[in-house]
Design an enzyme around this catalytic site. Structure first.
Site, PDB file in Angstrom:
ATOM      1  CD  GLU A 174      -9.403  -3.391  18.453  1.00 54.67           C
ATOM      2  OE1 GLU A 174     -10.181  -3.479  19.421  1.00 54.67           O
ATOM      3  OE2 GLU A 174      -9.781  -3.365  17.278  1.00 54.67           O
ATOM      4  CG  HIS A 203      -3.461   3.567  16.139  1.00 51.34           C
ATOM      5  ND1 HIS A 203      -3.714   4.686  15.395  1.00 51.34           N
ATOM      6  CD2 HIS A 203      -4.655   2.981  16.382  1.00 51.34           C
ATOM      7  CE1 HIS A 203      -5.029   4.783  15.206  1.00 51.34           C
ATOM      8  NE2 HIS A 203      -5.625   3.758  15.785  1.00 51.34           N
TER       9      HIS A 203
HETATM   10  N1  COA Z   1       3.659  -6.082  16.253  1.00 56.33           N
HETATM   11  C1  COA Z   1       4.835  -6.228  15.610  1.00 56.33           C
HETATM   12  N2  COA Z   1       5.278  -5.375  14.684  1.00 56.33           N
HETATM   13  C2  COA Z   1       4.478  -4.349  14.356  1.00 56.33           C
HETATM   14  C3  COA Z   1       3.256  -4.140  14.974  1.00 56.33           C
HETATM   15  C4  COA Z   1       2.844  -5.053  15.952  1.00 56.33           C
HETATM   16  N3  COA Z   1       1.672  -4.928  16.578  1.00 56.33           N
HETATM   17  N4  COA Z   1       2.685  -3.034  14.456  1.00 56.33           N
HETATM   18  C5  COA Z   1       3.536  -2.560  13.546  1.00 56.33           C
HETATM   19  N5  COA Z   1       4.622  -3.359  13.488  1.00 56.33           N
HETATM   20  C6  COA Z   1       5.783  -3.182  12.619  1.00 56.33           C
HETATM   21  C7  COA Z   1       5.498  -3.730  11.226  1.00 56.33           C
HETATM   22  O1  COA Z   1       5.856  -5.092  11.123  1.00 56.33           O
HETATM   23  C8  COA Z   1       6.338  -2.841  10.358  1.00 56.33           C
HETATM   24  O2  COA Z   1       7.652  -3.287  10.411  1.00 56.33           O
HETATM   25  P1  COA Z   1       8.533  -3.486   9.055  1.00 56.33           P
HETATM   26  O3  COA Z   1       8.576  -2.109   8.455  1.00 56.33           O
HETATM   27  O4  COA Z   1       9.823  -3.994   9.565  1.00 56.33           O
HETATM   28  O5  COA Z   1       7.759  -4.453   8.217  1.00 56.33           O
HETATM   29  C9  COA Z   1       6.300  -1.497  11.078  1.00 56.33           C
HETATM   30  O6  COA Z   1       5.993  -1.790  12.457  1.00 56.33           O
HETATM   31  C10 COA Z   1       5.252  -0.562  10.540  1.00 56.33           C
HETATM   32  O7  COA Z   1       4.024  -1.269  10.457  1.00 56.33           O
HETATM   33  P2  COA Z   1       2.895  -0.924   9.410  1.00 56.33           P
HETATM   34  O8  COA Z   1       2.009  -2.116   9.210  1.00 56.33           O
HETATM   35  O9  COA Z   1       3.489  -0.299   8.184  1.00 56.33           O
HETATM   36  O10 COA Z   1       2.125   0.225  10.182  1.00 56.33           O
HETATM   37  P3  COA Z   1       0.618   0.595  10.003  1.00 56.33           P
HETATM   38  O11 COA Z   1       0.446   1.991  10.453  1.00 56.33           O
HETATM   39  O12 COA Z   1       0.171   0.266   8.630  1.00 56.33           O
HETATM   40  O13 COA Z   1      -0.096  -0.428  10.995  1.00 56.33           O
HETATM   41  C11 COA Z   1      -1.488  -1.447  12.547  1.00 56.33           C
HETATM   42  C12 COA Z   1      -0.958  -0.112  12.003  1.00 56.33           C
HETATM   43  C13 COA Z   1      -2.501  -1.174  13.632  1.00 56.33           C
HETATM   44  C14 COA Z   1      -2.188  -2.197  11.388  1.00 56.33           C
HETATM   45  C15 COA Z   1      -0.331  -2.303  13.104  1.00 56.33           C
HETATM   46  O14 COA Z   1       0.320  -1.601  14.133  1.00 56.33           O
HETATM   47  C16 COA Z   1      -0.776  -3.679  13.564  1.00 56.33           C
HETATM   48  O15 COA Z   1      -0.846  -4.612  12.738  1.00 56.33           O
HETATM   49  N6  COA Z   1      -1.081  -3.872  14.887  1.00 56.33           N
HETATM   50  C17 COA Z   1      -1.529  -5.147  15.400  1.00 56.33           C
HETATM   51  C18 COA Z   1      -3.011  -5.349  15.118  1.00 56.33           C
HETATM   52  C19 COA Z   1      -3.868  -4.458  15.995  1.00 56.33           C
HETATM   53  O16 COA Z   1      -3.658  -4.320  17.194  1.00 56.33           O
HETATM   54  N7  COA Z   1      -4.891  -3.884  15.356  1.00 56.33           N
HETATM   55  C20 COA Z   1      -5.806  -2.992  16.014  1.00 56.33           C
HETATM   56  C21 COA Z   1      -5.587  -1.580  15.577  1.00 56.33           C
HETATM   57  S1  COA Z   1      -6.530  -0.428  16.494  1.00 56.33           S
END
Ligand code: COA
Length: 378
Positions: free
Chosen positions: A321, A256
């Site tokens: 989710e 998140h």
């Molecule tokens: N599975 C695998 N790796 C994940 C991850 C996940 N669910 N969520 C984050 N990471 C990793 C990313 O790959 C990134 O790694 P890197 O720096 O080596 O590339 C790191 O953690 C940071 O991720 P980032 O996308 O920068 O964080 P964010 O705050 O922008 O992302 C989300 C938040 C929710 C978009 C992200 O956690 C995600 O994509 N989750 C899965 C989708 C999901 O469940 N969405 C519903 C949200 S309520």
């Protein structure tokens, strides 16, 4: 000329924040998210108190949000909302092309754009469950079912889908919609506020917000969560999870932007699922919910362990989710409708934020730093 000689747009040099993380762009009275402590306050109350209350349904929470957004005293518009569902049903015949689009979110976007031009917030809020359910029935080749202004929003939505709608099930859906009704400046709410800040009317703000919610990084994750639970059923989830990560995919329902601890909404949904199961049993029904819940907890633990090995610097825990998927599945809502069902609840927050943004009366228009080519045209 080189990039150093370019004068940035005003403010552009201040921050090249990735994804606007940590950037505060609004004051709000609607909800507060504490990502370190895992706390969520909606319309002045803790989410657990609102969503797990036996006495509260979605309507009064939505009414409280909207009245806070408008800075007006709260009034009960349950009857108006019921009337809005009935009025939306009368508009369905001219929306059938939009509603029949194969993807439920595309259908909701198109039907809302076509069927809610010029609508006020309550008319639009009432239309959403009618459009989602009608689209699902049309795509399945089934006749649409008529709403009733006498039913609650939750009871009516289940009924319109052709699902049982006894009070325990309506209460579980109420718990879901209350929990997701607002959540700070998430991507779709921010989108709604950006559009509202241009002075646009309610419908385009909500259509844009539904578009933002569609993406798998925001509201599109619960369907894939169920796919993951299916794929790992009866097997050790670790190997499956490792394959996903090795293929460069994210584990849906984990991680998140704000929470560094487990999402408090996951706890609310676990409680709501257990309560629903108990009530279904008391009614004499059989239920596979507890086996599914136990498997989900197992997968959650395996995913958390794997992600903490890969990202020891960034706690990646279950988000809203993950257990949304289980709650909506337990209600028999098809997974293709999960994001659209989310939209019906989150619309309360969108509409309140639209009102709040209107009162700010300032265009949201950030700046960009130009990194493109600097060449003379021939
Ligand atoms: N599975 C695998 N790796 C994940 C991850 C996940 N669910 N969520 C984050 N990471 C990793 C990313 O790959 C990134 O790694 P890197 O720096 O080596 O590339 C790191 O953690 C940071 O991720 P980032 O996308 O920068 O964080 P964010 O705050 O922008 O992302 C989300 C938040 C929710 C978009 C992200 O956690 C995600 O994509 N989750 C899965 C989708 C999901 O469940 N969405 C519903 C949200 S309520």
């Amino acid at each position: 000329m080189n990039h150093a000689e370019l004068r940035a747009e005003p403010g552009a040099a201040a921050a090249k924040a990735s994804g606007l993380e940590g950037v505060v762009v609004a004051d709000t009275r609607l909800s507060h998210v504490d990502g370190e402590r895992g706390e969520l306050v909606i319309a002045g109350s803790r989410v657990e108190d609102l969503a797990l209350s036996e006495a509260l349904s979605f309507e009064p929470v939505a009414a409280r949000l909207l009245s806070l957004g408008r800075a007006e005293p709260c009034r009960d518009w349950r009857a108006e909302l019921g009337g809005a569902r009935v009025a939306a049903f009368a508009r369905l015949p001219r929306l059938s092309t939009s509603l029949s689009l194969p993807d439920a979110m595309d259908a909701l976007i198109a039907a809302t754009a076509q069927g809610c031009a010029g609508s006020d917030p309550i008319t639009l809020l009432g239309a959403l469950p009618v459009f989602v359910a009608a689209g699902a029935r049309l795509r399945a080749g089934l006749p649409t079912l008529a709403p009733s202004a006498e039913r609650s929003h939750a009871e009516d939505f289940l009924t319109l889908l052709g699902l049982p709608a006894h009070p325990a099930r309506a209460r579980a859906l109420d718990a879901y919609w209350i929990t997701v009704s607002d959540h700070g400046l998430n991507a779709s709410t921010f989108t709604a506020r950006v559009v509202a800040s241009t002075g646009a009317d309610v419908m385009p703000c909500v259509v844009a917000a539904i578009g933002a919610l569609k993406g798998p990084l925001h509201g599109g994750a619960p369907g894939p969560v169920l796919d993951m639970l299916d794929a790992t059923s009866g097997a050790d989830p670790r190997a499956w999870l490792e394959r996903e990560i090795a293929a460069g995919r994210r584990i849906m329902g984990m991680g998140h932007r704000i929470y560094r601890v487990r999402d408090p909404r996951a706890f609310v949904f676990e409680r709501a699922i257990s309560r629903l199961e108990q009530e279904e049993r008391e009614r004499g029904g059989s239920s596979a919910i507890s086996a599914r819940l136990a498997h989900a907890r197992h997968v959650e633990q395996a995913a958390e362990a794997l992600l903490s090995e890969r990202h020891p610097e960034r706690p990646l825990r279950a988000n809203v989710e993950f257990y949304t998927a289980l709650l909506l599945e337990a209600l028999g809502i098809p997974r293709a409708l999960f994001s659209a069902t989310f939209a019906i609840g989150r619309a309360a927050g969108w509409l309140a934020h639209i009102e709040e943004q209107r009162r700010v009366g300032k265009l949201i228009r950030p700046a960009a730093r130009y990194v493109g080519p600097l060449e003379s045209l021939p």
